[in-house]
Design an enzyme around this catalytic site. Structure first.
Site, PDB file in Angstrom:
ATOM      1  N   THR A   1      37.968  73.648  45.462  1.00 34.51           N
ATOM      2  CA  THR A   1      37.147  74.382  46.429  1.00 34.51           C
ATOM      3  C   THR A   1      35.773  73.750  46.536  1.00 34.51           C
ATOM      4  O   THR A   1      35.114  73.501  45.522  1.00 34.51           O
ATOM      5  CB  THR A   1      37.022  75.860  45.992  1.00 34.51           C
ATOM      6  OG1 THR A   1      38.341  76.406  45.954  1.00 34.51           O
ATOM      7  CG2 THR A   1      36.159  76.665  46.946  1.00 34.51           C
TER       8      THR A   1
ATOM      9  N   CYS B   1      17.103  55.636  23.869  1.00 35.42           N
ATOM     10  CA  CYS B   1      16.860  56.212  22.553  1.00 35.42           C
ATOM     11  C   CYS B   1      16.577  57.701  22.579  1.00 35.42           C
ATOM     12  O   CYS B   1      16.932  58.423  21.669  1.00 35.42           O
ATOM     13  CB  CYS B   1      15.691  55.511  21.894  1.00 35.42           C
ATOM     14  SG  CYS B   1      15.938  53.742  21.861  1.00 35.42           S
TER      15      CYS B   1
ATOM     16  N   ASN C   1      18.140  52.375  37.860  1.00 29.43           N
ATOM     17  CA  ASN C   1      17.521  53.651  37.512  1.00 29.43           C
ATOM     18  C   ASN C   1      16.421  53.530  36.455  1.00 29.43           C
ATOM     19  O   ASN C   1      15.582  54.409  36.335  1.00 29.43           O
ATOM     20  CB  ASN C   1      18.575  54.663  37.050  1.00 29.43           C
ATOM     21  CG  ASN C   1      19.528  54.093  36.043  1.00 29.43           C
ATOM     22  OD1 ASN C   1      20.217  53.107  36.312  1.00 29.43           O
ATOM     23  ND2 ASN C   1      19.591  54.682  34.867  1.00 29.43           N
TER      24      ASN C   1
ATOM     25  N   THR D   1      28.030  60.646  39.032  1.00 37.07           N
ATOM     26  CA  THR D   1      29.014  60.209  38.039  1.00 37.07           C
ATOM     27  C   THR D   1      30.426  60.299  38.609  1.00 37.07           C
ATOM     28  O   THR D   1      31.224  59.352  38.505  1.00 37.07           O
ATOM     29  CB  THR D   1      28.886  61.075  36.761  1.00 37.07           C
ATOM     30  OG1 THR D   1      27.548  60.954  36.280  1.00 37.07           O
ATOM     31  CG2 THR D   1      29.872  60.637  35.689  1.00 37.07           C
TER      32      THR D   1
HETATM   33  C1  LIG Z   1      22.007  54.955  39.187  1.00 41.11           C
HETATM   34  C2  LIG Z   1      22.643  56.236  38.784  1.00 41.11           C
HETATM   35  N1  LIG Z   1      23.970  56.395  38.922  1.00 41.11           N
HETATM   36  C3  LIG Z   1      24.582  57.536  38.585  1.00 41.11           C
HETATM   37  C4  LIG Z   1      23.897  58.609  38.071  1.00 41.11           C
HETATM   38  C5  LIG Z   1      24.625  59.860  37.716  1.00 41.11           C
HETATM   39  O1  LIG Z   1      24.409  60.842  38.663  1.00 41.11           O
HETATM   40  P1  LIG Z   1      24.719  62.393  38.373  1.00 41.11           P
HETATM   41  O2  LIG Z   1      23.629  62.870  37.464  1.00 41.11           O
HETATM   42  O3  LIG Z   1      24.681  63.066  39.689  1.00 41.11           O
HETATM   43  O4  LIG Z   1      26.066  62.457  37.746  1.00 41.11           O
HETATM   44  C6  LIG Z   1      22.501  58.488  37.893  1.00 41.11           C
HETATM   45  C7  LIG Z   1      21.691  59.589  37.335  1.00 41.11           C
HETATM   46  O5  LIG Z   1      21.638  59.871  36.191  1.00 41.11           O
HETATM   47  C8  LIG Z   1      21.859  57.266  38.264  1.00 41.11           C
HETATM   48  O6  LIG Z   1      20.548  57.106  38.102  1.00 41.11           O
END
Ligand SMILES: Cc1ncc(COP(=O)(O)O)c(C=O)c1O
Length: 404
Positions: A237, A324, A151, A72
């Site tokens: 850090t 959902c 995903n 993220t």
């Molecule tokens: C394609 C994709 N991008 C971003 C993320 C976010 O990653 P993180 O959980 O490390 O913030 C995810 C996972 O939930 C993901 O599947």
């Protein structure tokens, strides 16, 4: 009860070998990598080794790896960082409708700040068309962000082709490779990638750590200001133990990738074949060019959440593939993007395999699932011919959904 975990796209268990490497950095080797003394240099040295290891894995240079807290943050840093640093040259961003919310919501945020965003459509098999991307480019385009694999449905996008188009036009190309790193070989040079997001907990590393690859010479602003760590791009850090665990987990994943993909593919195909024997079922997304461990199935007349709950009662951890289950009643934006009607989106089930998945697990799932679907269909108002379309859009949404 024996528990079977079929939700590896959400997260993976940490590899014991990675955990073992991390342990000393929580206890005796606790130095701050920014300190000048023995403890600091010990941590710094280990962290720089990890950085070099990660860079090597994607054919990058060590100083092109910026450690973050995960996928993220990496997506946010890439998109906002490029947008704000390059706004003099243009205000147009191109992405796709079925990105992870870490990308989509960041783009929505930037729209409120005056940026224009084009959301490319995807076809019914779950792929974006590079030709459409090409024609969406304007002289104001500063960034293209397209995920490597989705995903929810696992479809792998033609990012090499997209990278080439962007490089030829001098437009930055970012890819969210959170679902692919450690599963597909990535070469940032060959694929013409300028920015790449990754997250350790998706490849058997620890949670709360990831990285952003930023190609040398990229004009990008930080989101975090402070002590100037990570080339000034990410103050704070560093999570030394997490970084060391991530590097080890990545090294192992890449080493075992070929064998593990072949193993998962066999099991996944058996699983899909078995599930499709259930009447009124289908596979969401193409079977070709799809992550080896991903299955996303649809079942008419049932709610995905109910399947997940009933599977959980049988000891199987799955996910709806729609949002959902996680706070929202909105159907999955990914399934909507591939053209599934609203009502069909609700009956989806995502099963994602991993290193711990065995033939026995798949057999057990295939043994219990038909009865669960039959039971739910017996109770289903959809099955009894009640038209729920009149309720659509009338459901109050309290949260935006998120699928992992
Ligand atoms: C394609 C994709 N991008 C971003 C993320 C976010 O990653 P993180 O959980 O490390 O913030 C995810 C996972 O939930 C993901 O599947």
């Amino acid at each position: 009860m024996r528990r079977i975990y079929l939700d590896h796209a959400a997260t993976t268990p940490i590899d014991g070998r990675a955990l073992a490497k991390m342990r000393p950095y929580f206890s005796e080797k606790y130095g701050n990598a920014g300190s000048l003394h023995y403890f600091g240099t010990e941590a710094k040295k280990a962290m720089e080794n990890a950085r070099a290891e990660i860079a090597r894995a994607i054919n990058a240079e060590p100083n092109e790896i910026i450690f973050t807290s995960g996928g993220t943050e990496s997506d946010n840093l890439a998109i906002k960082g490029i947008a704000y640093a390059n706004s003099k040259n243009g205000n147009h961003i191109i992405t796709s409708v079925f990105e992870h919310h870490a990308v989509l919501h960041t783009c929505k945020f930037l729209e409120k700040d005056g940026f224009k965003v084009t959301y490319l459509e995807v076809d019914s098999r779950g792929f974006i068309n590079p030709k459409e991307l090409e024609s969406a480019i304007t002289e104001k385009t500063i960034l293209v962000s397209v995920m490597h694999a989705n995903n929810e449905i696992g479809t792998i996008q033609p990012i090499g082709e997209i990278g080439k188009i962007c490089r030829e036009r001098g437009i930055y190309f970012h890819t969210d490779a959170v679902q692919t790193l450690g599963k597909i070989q990535i070469d940032v040079k060959k694929m013409n990638i300028d920015l790449l997001s990754a997250s350790a907990h998706k490849f058997y590393g620890p949670k709360g750590v990831g990285f952003l690859y930023v190609r040398k010479g990229t004009n990008i602003h930080p989101l975090m200001h402070g002590g100037g760590q990570e080339n000034g791009l990410r103050s704070g850090t560093e999570n030394v133990a997490g970084i060391i665990g991530m590097a080890e987990a990545l090294k192992i994943s890449i080493k075992e990738m070929g064998k593990e993909n072949a193993r998962e593919l066999k099991l996944r195909n058996k699983l899909i074949k078995g599930c499709l024997k259930i009447k009124d079922s289908w596979l969401n997304g193409s079977l070709k060019n799809r992550l080896a461990g991903n299955a996303n199935l649809g079942f008419d007349f049932v709610e995905g959440e109910s399947i997940v709950i009933m599977l959980d009662e049988k000891g199987i951890a799955a996910s709806t593939g729609s949002a959902c289950s996680t706070k929202s009643l909105e159907p999955s934006h990914v399934l909507r993007a591939i053209g599934l009607p609203h009502v069909k989106c609700h009956g989806s089930l995502r099963l994602t395999l991993g290193r711990d998945t065995t033939t026995k697990d798949i057999d057990y799932l295939l043994n219990v699932l038909p009865a669960i679907i039959a039971r739910l269909r017996e109770m289903s108002p959809l099955r009894k011919g009640i038209d729920i379309s009149e309720f659509e859009g009338k459901i109050e949404h309290t949260h935006e959904g998120h699928a992992h």
